[in-house]
Enzyme design. Structure first.
Site, PDB file in Angstrom:
ATOM      1  CB  ALA A  62      -0.896   0.248   1.213  1.00 28.23           C
ATOM      2  CB  SER A  63       1.165   4.176   0.807  1.00 25.87           C
ATOM      3  OG  SER A  63       1.259   5.588   0.702  1.00 25.87           O
ATOM      4  N   GLY A  64       3.454   3.658  -0.575  1.00 25.01           N
ATOM      5  CA  GLY A  64       4.631   3.297  -1.365  1.00 25.01           C
ATOM      6  C   GLY A  64       4.871   1.957  -1.744  1.00 25.01           C
TER       7      GLY A  64
END
Length: 672
Positions: free
Chosen positions: A455-457
């Protein structure tokens, strides 16, 4: 200089209940009869672990294999109809060795090193509990390794010296993605015709998810069974920090980007409640469905049983949730009967660690001409290796980029699978790795395979690949950014501390001045900087996934999705495990689907001093690791973070070291 807001990691620990919560600290989260063997050799199921890499090119299953495929988490069986059929399923096929290969394997066993030898008729005993890493572990490392657990299942299926598996399942400290992978390998192992018997002294939802697909499942009379359902919780420090004079000044982009909420809010936001409720419904619904398939019960009956709050072990046996009530020694006696071993003789066994030393080469499971490389990326993302980091502490962009460039320059690898298990971290580091993966994908097929979380990065890295594969319950998405600083003005006044800064340049004190809040122009610049980072992330995601920016905005906004939901919204291409990612890599590399390939693990284990101490049983090593991880995040947080909020699956009767530290901080703050 003021430290940036301590950013929030995803940490997954064992749960008697599924308990997402938030942490501001980082985490690196009696009838005895001879049982009948189950034979599956006459069926065709295809998955691609290490040996059998034969997959139907259309990715479809025969009707005869559909039920078993559903149990194994196959994407084509039932709930994941949105997955494009152009991708092969990667389902496992067990095939008996021909006479020549059987002779080769036996010859290799004779010349194996003494520590790689196994007595004929042995039972592989594996205890899965606690934290399970997605990285390979060295001999001296503590904890378990998912790739080595899965490899042991595959080796045992083909090893003529192994008669079956005795699987001890205890409280697990990992996410649902890894649980799904182990569940799948249990189902696949049964196709060899060998037995697998489970034993659960302490059992919650995750443990039972694995145990339910064992051929038999036993529990002692005093076993702790807590199949009571799943919960989600969020805790907040906004009121606590307000009382002691600390003001977190946070810029988060995306209405669902709840990273920082724990520090700034006193209650849960509507958006966060909506997101967490959807995640909980997905996990709970999947659990009920898979248990229903495994035990042959109606979903309504499963839900009714959970809502009764059953804890009596006899009731679990009577209702068919377990095979029988037995102590460990009684189960061993049953295994002796099964293998026709005299009661006064010892059951021949080989444990997890010793069996990890058995080489795939010995069993004829590697050494094929075409090679696909697997690069593993686990943990929080940082740009450079810090002073407090160990050799295996998170994803260090400069080291990861070196591996990517090595693979890009090599002609011996036909395709690449990047295995990601990360909640994100430094946005710049994520972008630099995205660029290198993109360049690699221009020269050879690159497939991203997601474990517990990407998730995200972590998603930033994955979206550079040509195809993204996630587990059904992988936590992914969270396309958003967060940054901030602490304003300690009130705290400094209370304790009589003063700080003066002499600066040159209008914005020189932007993050240096922790003794005052942002000026209006500083706050405006800070917000614009965060918005710019978010737009870059979102626009690259839209381009990578062939979406319009408006369409991507609908699924971005920092929202976390399960793998299944992400696939239905175009963030993920296919649902499945590492084996499916390998099958797709073969397809993209134009390799014959019935031809076996060799998987090359580029991220080999290395042993650091803390790991060595931990492997010898030193609890000091765990504390050392915790402190180093905390310091590493604190010193690396001076920038915009592409990081997922700290959803945790927390054990009710005692959490990880992170929770211990968190509770200590709360106790300290309450005493001020």
């Amino acid at each position: 200089m003021a430290k940036m807001l301590p950013t929030i990691h995803l940490h997954t620990t064992c749960s008697m209940k599924c308990q997402p919560s938030f942490s501001m600290l980082p985490s690196t989260r009696h009838l005895e009869k001879k049982p009948q063997l189950l034979h599956h050799r006459n069926r065709s199921f295809q998955r691609l672990p290490i040996r059998s890499l034969e997959t139907e090119s259309d990715g479809k299953l025969s009707d005869g294999g559909r039920e078993e495929a559903e149990l194994a988490g196959d994407v084509s069986a039932g709930s994941s109809s949105h997955v494009d059929d152009e991708y092969p399923t990667g389902e496992f096929v067990y095939r008996d060795n021909d006479l020549w290969k059987d002779l080769v394997v036996k010859s290799r066993m004779l010349i194996a090193w003494p520590w790689q030898r196994v007595k004929k008729g042995s039972v592989l005993t594996m205890k899965i509990r606690g934290e399970i890493s997605d990285q390979l572990k060295s001999r001296f490392s503590s904890g378990l390794s998912l790739p080595q657990i899965c490899e042991n299942f595959v080796k045992a299926a083909y090893d003529p010296r192994i008669s079956g598996i005795y699987l001890h399942i205890e409280p697990l400290n990992c996410g649902w993605g890894k649980v799904e992978e182990i569940h799948r390998h249990v189902v696949d192992f049964k196709k060899s015709g060998k037995f697998i018997v489970g034993y659960v002294p302490v059992c919650g939802e995750k443990e039972y998810y694995i145990g339910s697909v064992c051929e038999e499942l036993y529990a002692p009379p005093s076993a702790y069974f807590q199949l009571y359902g799943l919960t989600v919780q969020a805790s907040f420090l906004g009121g606590v920090l307000e009382k002691i004079g600390i003001e977190p000044q946070v810029q988060r982009i995306g209405k669902y980007k709840s990273a920082g909420d724990q520090l700034t809010r006193k209650n849960i936001s509507d958006e966060n409640r909506e997101m967490l409720t959807a995640l909980l419904d997905n996990i709970y619904g999947n659990w009920v469905e898979k248990i229903s398939l495994a035990k042959g019960k109606k979903k309504e009956d499963i839900v009714s049983f959970i809502n009764e709050g059953v804890y009596e072990i006899n009731r679990l046996k009577d209702d068919g949730w377990i095979t029988d009530i037995k102590y460990d020694d009684e189960v061993v006696s049953l295994l002796k009967q099964r293998l026709e071993i005299p009661s006064d003789k010892k059951l021949p066994t080989v444990d997890y660690r010793k069996y990890c030393r058995v080489k795939k080469w010995t069993l004829g499971l590697t050494g094929y001409r075409n090679q696909i490389v697997v690069i593993r990326a686990s943990g929080s993302i940082s740009r450079v290796r810090g002073a407090f980091s160990t050799s295996n502490s998170g994803i260090v962009a400069e080291q990861f980029i070196e591996k990517i460039r090595t693979v890009r320059d090599s002609k011996k690898y036909k395709a690449v699978v990047i295995r990601i298990d990360s909640p994100g971290g430094d946005a710049l580091a994520s972008d630099l790795m995205w660029r290198e993966i993109k360049l690699l994908a221009a020269s050879k097929p690159v497939i991203a395979s997601m474990a517990d979380v990407a998730a995200s990065g972590g998603y930033y890295m994955a979206m550079a690949a040509q195809t993204i594969v996630a587990e059904n319950l992988t936590l992914t998405g969270s396309i958003g950014v967060v940054t901030g600083k602490f304003n300690l003005e009130s705290l400094y006044e209370k304790i009589g501390f003063n700080k003066e800064i002499i600066s040159r340049g209008r914005y020189a004190e932007l993050t240096a001045a922790d003794q005052r809040p942002f000026r209006n122009d500083e706050a405006e610049l800070f917000a614009k900087s965060a918005q710019n980072a978010y737009r870059g992330f979102r626009d690259k995601a839209a381009s990578s996934r062939s979406m319009t920016i408006d369409k991507m905005e609908e699924v971005a906004q920092g929202r976390v999705w399960t793998g299944n939901d992400a696939a239905s919204r175009g963030l993920v291409d296919a649902v499945g495990g590492l084996s499916r990612a390998v099958a797709i890599a073969k397809q993209k590399a134009n390799l014959p689907m019935d031809e076996e390939v060799t998987l090359v693990e580029l991220s080999r284990p290395s042993t650091s001093l803390p790991e060595l101490l931990s492997g010898l049983g030193g609890s000091i090593a765990e504390a050392d690791k915790a402190i180093k991880e905390l310091l590493q995040v604190m010193v690396s947080s001076n920038g915009v973070q592409a990081r997922m909020d700290g959803i945790m699956l927390e054990q009710l009767d005692g959490g990880s070291y992170v929770n211990i530290i968190f509770n200590a901080i709360k106790d300290y703050l309450s005493s001020l």
